[in-house]
Design a protein around this motif. Structure first.
Motif, PDB file in Angstrom:
ATOM      1  N   GLY A 174      50.951 -19.210 107.988  1.00 20.55           N
ATOM      2  CA  GLY A 174      51.883 -18.055 108.978  1.00 20.55           C
ATOM      3  C   GLY A 174      51.155 -17.265 109.187  1.00 20.55           C
ATOM      4  O   GLY A 174      52.030 -16.158 110.667  1.00 20.55           O
ATOM      5  N   CYS A 175      49.741 -16.735 108.579  1.00 18.97           N
ATOM      6  CA  CYS A 175      49.747 -15.798 109.120  1.00 18.97           C
ATOM      7  C   CYS A 175      48.358 -16.289 110.510  1.00 18.97           C
ATOM      8  O   CYS A 175      47.276 -16.875 109.612  1.00 18.97           O
ATOM      9  N   VAL A 176      48.091 -15.331 111.270  1.00 20.19           N
ATOM     10  CA  VAL A 176      47.072 -15.677 112.507  1.00 20.19           C
ATOM     11  C   VAL A 176      45.066 -15.613 111.385  1.00 20.19           C
ATOM     12  O   VAL A 176      44.436 -16.253 111.908  1.00 20.19           O
ATOM     13  N   VAL A 177      45.893 -14.236 111.199  1.00 17.03           N
ATOM     14  CA  VAL A 177      44.306 -13.502 110.616  1.00 17.03           C
ATOM     15  C   VAL A 177      43.920 -14.306 109.862  1.00 17.03           C
ATOM     16  O   VAL A 177      43.215 -15.078 109.315  1.00 17.03           O
ATOM     17  N   CYS A 178      44.996 -15.201 108.908  1.00 27.19           N
ATOM     18  CA  CYS A 178      44.841 -15.922 106.834  1.00 27.19           C
ATOM     19  C   CYS A 178      44.108 -17.153 107.065  1.00 27.19           C
ATOM     20  O   CYS A 178      43.504 -17.742 107.441  1.00 27.19           O
ATOM     21  N   ASP A 179      45.236 -17.922 108.676  1.00 27.90           N
ATOM     22  CA  ASP A 179      44.744 -19.099 108.892  1.00 27.90           C
ATOM     23  C   ASP A 179      43.693 -19.113 109.435  1.00 27.90           C
ATOM     24  O   ASP A 179      42.687 -20.032 109.814  1.00 27.90           O
ATOM     25  N   LEU A 180      43.173 -17.801 110.306  1.00 31.99           N
ATOM     26  CA  LEU A 180      41.950 -18.399 110.855  1.00 31.99           C
ATOM     27  C   LEU A 180      40.841 -17.806 110.196  1.00 31.99           C
ATOM     28  O   LEU A 180      39.587 -18.619 110.355  1.00 31.99           O
ATOM     29  N   VAL A 181      40.772 -17.328 109.755  1.00 34.01           N
ATOM     30  CA  VAL A 181      39.454 -16.905 108.419  1.00 34.01           C
ATOM     31  C   VAL A 181      39.710 -18.803 107.295  1.00 34.01           C
ATOM     32  O   VAL A 181      38.803 -19.082 107.433  1.00 34.01           O
ATOM     33  N   ALA A 182      41.149 -18.988 107.163  1.00 35.22           N
ATOM     34  CA  ALA A 182      40.263 -20.749 106.415  1.00 35.22           C
ATOM     35  C   ALA A 182      40.118 -21.287 107.638  1.00 35.22           C
ATOM     36  O   ALA A 182      39.408 -21.691 107.097  1.00 35.22           O
ATOM     37  N   GLY A 183      40.229 -20.818 109.449  1.00 33.68           N
ATOM     38  CA  GLY A 183      40.067 -21.929 110.128  1.00 33.68           C
ATOM     39  C   GLY A 183      38.448 -22.421 109.961  1.00 33.68           C
ATOM     40  O   GLY A 183      37.327 -23.251 110.258  1.00 33.68           O
ATOM     41  N   VAL A 184      37.705 -20.875 110.055  1.00 29.96           N
ATOM     42  CA  VAL A 184      36.013 -20.482 110.074  1.00 29.96           C
ATOM     43  C   VAL A 184      35.686 -21.303 108.515  1.00 29.96           C
ATOM     44  O   VAL A 184      34.938 -21.910 108.997  1.00 29.96           O
ATOM     45  N   GLU A 185      36.142 -21.403 107.392  1.00 25.16           N
ATOM     46  CA  GLU A 185      35.960 -21.330 106.114  1.00 25.16           C
ATOM     47  C   GLU A 185      35.999 -23.163 106.320  1.00 25.16           C
ATOM     48  O   GLU A 185      34.903 -23.716 106.633  1.00 25.16           O
ATOM     49  N   VAL A 186      36.736 -23.708 107.421  1.00 28.03           N
ATOM     50  CA  VAL A 186      36.902 -25.136 107.603  1.00 28.03           C
ATOM     51  C   VAL A 186      35.205 -25.661 108.399  1.00 28.03           C
ATOM     52  O   VAL A 186      34.494 -26.283 107.748  1.00 28.03           O
ATOM     53  N   ALA A 195      36.976 -30.295 112.615  1.00 23.17           N
ATOM     54  CA  ALA A 195      36.847 -29.281 112.557  1.00 23.17           C
ATOM     55  C   ALA A 195      37.190 -28.367 113.733  1.00 23.17           C
ATOM     56  O   ALA A 195      38.383 -27.751 113.433  1.00 23.17           O
ATOM     57  N   ARG A 196      36.722 -28.929 115.053  1.00 23.06           N
ATOM     58  CA  ARG A 196      37.107 -28.536 116.322  1.00 23.06           C
ATOM     59  C   ARG A 196      39.308 -28.408 116.606  1.00 23.06           C
ATOM     60  O   ARG A 196      39.485 -27.626 116.460  1.00 23.06           O
ATOM     61  N   ARG A 197      39.316 -29.582 115.960  1.00 25.65           N
ATOM     62  CA  ARG A 197      40.370 -29.557 115.885  1.00 25.65           C
ATOM     63  C   ARG A 197      41.692 -28.808 114.838  1.00 25.65           C
ATOM     64  O   ARG A 197      42.700 -28.794 115.659  1.00 25.65           O
ATOM     65  N   VAL A 198      41.482 -28.774 113.607  1.00 24.19           N
ATOM     66  CA  VAL A 198      41.897 -27.733 113.450  1.00 24.19           C
ATOM     67  C   VAL A 198      42.193 -26.495 113.336  1.00 24.19           C
ATOM     68  O   VAL A 198      43.336 -26.402 113.745  1.00 24.19           O
ATOM     69  N   PHE A 249      19.899 -21.760 111.978  1.00 17.95           N
ATOM     70  CA  PHE A 249      19.477 -20.702 111.552  1.00 17.95           C
ATOM     71  C   PHE A 249      19.098 -20.146 110.872  1.00 17.95           C
ATOM     72  O   PHE A 249      17.985 -19.234 110.508  1.00 17.95           O
ATOM     73  N   GLY A 250      20.341 -19.797 110.004  1.00 21.96           N
ATOM     74  CA  GLY A 250      19.349 -18.609 108.512  1.00 21.96           C
ATOM     75  C   GLY A 250      19.491 -17.797 109.082  1.00 21.96           C
ATOM     76  O   GLY A 250      19.124 -17.242 107.573  1.00 21.96           O
ATOM     77  N   HIS A 251      19.826 -16.946 109.785  1.00 16.12           N
ATOM     78  CA  HIS A 251      19.098 -15.576 109.521  1.00 16.12           C
ATOM     79  C   HIS A 251      19.667 -14.628 109.746  1.00 16.12           C
ATOM     80  O   HIS A 251      19.207 -13.567 109.403  1.00 16.12           O
ATOM     81  N   ALA A 252      20.848 -14.781 109.397  1.00 18.03           N
ATOM     82  CA  ALA A 252      22.037 -13.773 108.509  1.00 18.03           C
ATOM     83  C   ALA A 252      23.639 -14.736 108.019  1.00 18.03           C
ATOM     84  O   ALA A 252      23.758 -15.378 108.510  1.00 18.03           O
ATOM     85  N   SER A 253      24.057 -13.758 107.374  1.00 18.13           N
ATOM     86  CA  SER A 253      25.016 -14.616 106.334  1.00 18.13           C
ATOM     87  C   SER A 253      26.409 -14.452 107.491  1.00 18.13           C
ATOM     88  O   SER A 253      26.612 -13.953 108.164  1.00 18.13           O
ATOM     89  N   MET A 254      27.024 -15.445 106.719  1.00 19.78           N
ATOM     90  CA  MET A 254      28.372 -15.499 107.128  1.00 19.78           C
ATOM     91  C   MET A 254      29.549 -15.042 106.794  1.00 19.78           C
ATOM     92  O   MET A 254      30.113 -14.619 105.070  1.00 19.78           O
ATOM     93  N   ASP A 255      30.289 -13.465 107.495  1.00 18.19           N
ATOM     94  CA  ASP A 255      31.495 -12.842 106.923  1.00 18.19           C
ATOM     95  C   ASP A 255      32.700 -13.675 107.749  1.00 18.19           C
ATOM     96  O   ASP A 255      32.629 -12.834 109.063  1.00 18.19           O
ATOM     97  N   ALA A 256      32.596 -14.482 106.804  1.00 13.55           N
ATOM     98  CA  ALA A 256      34.571 -15.210 107.999  1.00 13.55           C
ATOM     99  C   ALA A 256      35.503 -14.343 108.391  1.00 13.55           C
ATOM    100  O   ALA A 256      36.039 -14.223 109.449  1.00 13.55           O
ATOM    101  N   SER A 257      35.611 -12.703 107.568  1.00  9.26           N
ATOM    102  CA  SER A 257      36.836 -12.056 108.135  1.00  9.26           C
ATOM    103  C   SER A 257      36.270 -11.805 108.850  1.00  9.26           C
ATOM    104  O   SER A 257      37.099 -11.076 109.986  1.00  9.26           O
ATOM    105  N   GLU A 290      44.356 -26.389 115.665  1.00  7.55           N
ATOM    106  CA  GLU A 290      45.935 -25.895 115.734  1.00  7.55           C
ATOM    107  C   GLU A 290      46.560 -24.945 115.750  1.00  7.55           C
ATOM    108  O   GLU A 290      47.023 -24.364 115.418  1.00  7.55           O
ATOM    109  N   VAL A 291      45.187 -24.369 114.872  1.00  8.93           N
ATOM    110  CA  VAL A 291      45.745 -22.933 114.144  1.00  8.93           C
ATOM    111  C   VAL A 291      46.239 -22.018 114.809  1.00  8.93           C
ATOM    112  O   VAL A 291      46.942 -21.050 115.262  1.00  8.93           O
ATOM    113  N   VAL A 292      45.368 -22.341 116.583  1.00  6.59           N
ATOM    114  CA  VAL A 292      45.328 -21.065 117.304  1.00  6.59           C
ATOM    115  C   VAL A 292      46.072 -21.582 118.193  1.00  6.59           C
ATOM    116  O   VAL A 292      47.294 -20.527 118.838  1.00  6.59           O
TER     117      VAL A 292
END
Lengths: 203, 203, 203, 203
Positions: A78-90, A126-129, A166-174, A132-134
């Motif tokens: 129900g929270c865009v931020v949380c859902d999108l962060v979770a989505g990125v983690e997908v 993954a794109r579909r999931v 390319f692994g040139h930098a780390s990922m911070d979903a939030s 849906e969040v969006v």
DNA sequence: CGATAAGCGAGACGGTACGTCAAGTCTTATA
DNA sequence: TATAAGACTTGACGTACCGTCTCGCTTATCG
């Protein structure tokens, strides 16, 4: 008429896919040979070619099996931020499950209908999931109007893919999510007054 | 003692790189063979191996030559929107100059120092240009504080790379730029009040 | 388990041996390349290497095929002179069927068991035939006692080989045979009386 | 005009010939490479090619140097048997000084004027010595009339060459000489009465 | 129940492309 | 000005692997 003749040994399918994934993660796509896969799976090349028409087709099947797209679930907090962060983690999960570089190399060898299968089995889930969040966030009125949902999905997905590849930098979903949600300009109203008259206002 | 021995035929270098680019665009990376390249360049395999130690090294050189990184210039219109759109188009140009899929396949075969060269010659030039655009915009106070410049650059670059690679949708530079600049939320203040207390305010 | 796997294409064997013989007679052993042989035979190098382990082995097989040792028959006219002349012609035929110089060059590259095969397939057949002629003549009492049959055979064979190889003079079978049969001394009895006392008497 | 420019380093000639002979006896003619020869002689390929136009020419020079034809002397004991035995040993010495097989392989690669040089420097010296022995014996009336001196010389030389080359049996100089001198028939007169009427009589 | 049909392990097949070796040539610097 | 040295272009090498085929056998369905 039913299927006649000796039925396929169902254990071979799994053994070959496992062997493929093993070889893939050990030597990469370029140095993967079907002879080695067959050897490790305890079978022979013709038995592999009977099931998958080509090397990319086999590798695709092995990756799809690893990805286990069916297990991907869209978060619904129900929270865009949380859902999108979770989505990125997908996305992160999806790309992490394939050895680095394999995706690009495999894609390059996929042509025609195999390319379509590549897209629909490895990319679409993954794109579909995330789509849906969006969509749900839009439904709640959390997002501004006029967003192109595909652009949003690809902005998230591509970023993850890019850094995983390319692994040139780390990922911070939030951080990515917040950057996308908040926007980048200091004061949207400034740009409407200037000569170029770009419309950055919120509606 | 100075340089001795027969000097390299300088025409071979260019002929091989051109032939490589041709073969690459016609059959892709996976089916590119050094024998075909040598045949088209009117030379032989050892002459190629003397100049480039491996297939990926040769292809990388051919792509770098095509990219012509020296010609890439950072736009300086004084307008963030215009500059970023132009910056995105730098990426578009960069990726359009390489046949689809080659980048991923090539990267997959690059290991060690070749991977570093891949990054620094094929990726950094475009990233640096866009990075400068962002830096100048920050200097003018056009962007909000706290942005991670690398994240911004990769958000733009990855999107272009992604769509150029997989070709599943077209690219509209200004739409992406506007989306990134404006942000996606309808009302940033809503989220500060909610239970998760994500800070989406502008400062 | 019996023989498994795809059976060899039997037409390739003959085509390769023919091509080998052709190349051999046109450019000689030193300039014979397996690539040229493969090209002429309409096949490829691995198909040749699968049948013959090395270049000398292939050439040996081609020569043996040309020699057709099975067709060599020992003459049996009952007359030493006629038989030996015919025997010398067996050598002439054998050496004439191989391009000049090939035998020496080939032999130089044959080591170990290949050398044995060289001797038994290319040399022994002709030597055996002439050996039988000598044996029968001895049985009839036509030849003096105490002759070393191998020496006799090699005196005939080496002469033919030598002149065929170096081509510095022509071959007249009957002259050689007569020289060997009659001996060279004017008067055998003269040497027994002299200080060295060499025994040249007839018994 | 005199010779101008930098003079050749005279030590290189000997070093290269020695190195050639070494390599030849260690790996044979087929695996002799000019690069290895140059390396061992402490010089370079062009310096070798400046002195000898080709690989066979170099090897020929190395063999000639080893053979040291100038040192070959015709024996003059006054006894045919002794002289011929000594003559055969001249052949034995000549062939023994070259690694087995090299002569045949080298000859196969010698064409045109190189072949002539091969004959005149490697073969003629020994043949000439034995020819002189035969000539003197004829002068003394030791040999029957009508002998073709070249046939006699080649009967002796070819036998030695043959056994040295193929190594299938040992060499006993006096046995060959005696066989040739005495002839092989038990009773020369028998053959004149028979239907073929071969003339084996002594004059 | 015998005939038919397909898949099986096994492995060699014909063939493409590989990465390397060494031949013989060319160029620059040196004596 | 011809040498010594060294890097060059190039033909051929012997090998790895591809994707296919043949074999003798096994396991099923069908008539």
């Amino acid at each position: 008429m039913e299927r006649t003749g000796r039925p396929r040994d169902p254990t071979i399918d799994g053994a070959v896919l496992d062997a493929t994934a093993d070889v893939l993660s050990q030597v990469g796509y370029a140095r993967l040979t079907l002879e080695e896969v067959a050897r490790r799976a305890g079978t022979t090349k013709p038995s592999i070619y009977r099931r998958w028409r080509s090397r990319p087709e086999l590798v695709l099947a092995a990756l799809v099996r690893r990805l286990d797209a069916g297990s991907i679930r869209a978060p619904e907090s129900g929270c865009v931020v949380c859902d999108l962060v979770a989505g990125v983690e997908v996305f992160v999960t999806a790309f992490r499950r394939t050895p680095p570089g394999v995706l690009g190399a495999l894609f390059a060898e996929c042509g025609g209908e195999l390319r379509e299968e590549f897209m629909s089995t490895l990319f679409e889930p993954a794109r579909r999931v995330v789509g849906e969040v969006v969509e749900r966030a839009e439904g709640r009125g959390d997002l501004r109007e006029g967003l192109d949902r595909d652009v949003v999905v690809d902005l998230l997905g591509s970023f993850v893919h890019y850094r995983a590849l390319f692994g040139h930098a780390s990922m911070d979903a939030s951080e990515v999510v917040v950057t996308l949600l908040r926007g980048m300009v200091a004061d949207p109203t400034r740009f409407a007054r200037r000569k170029h008259r770009h419309d950055l206002s919120l509606s």
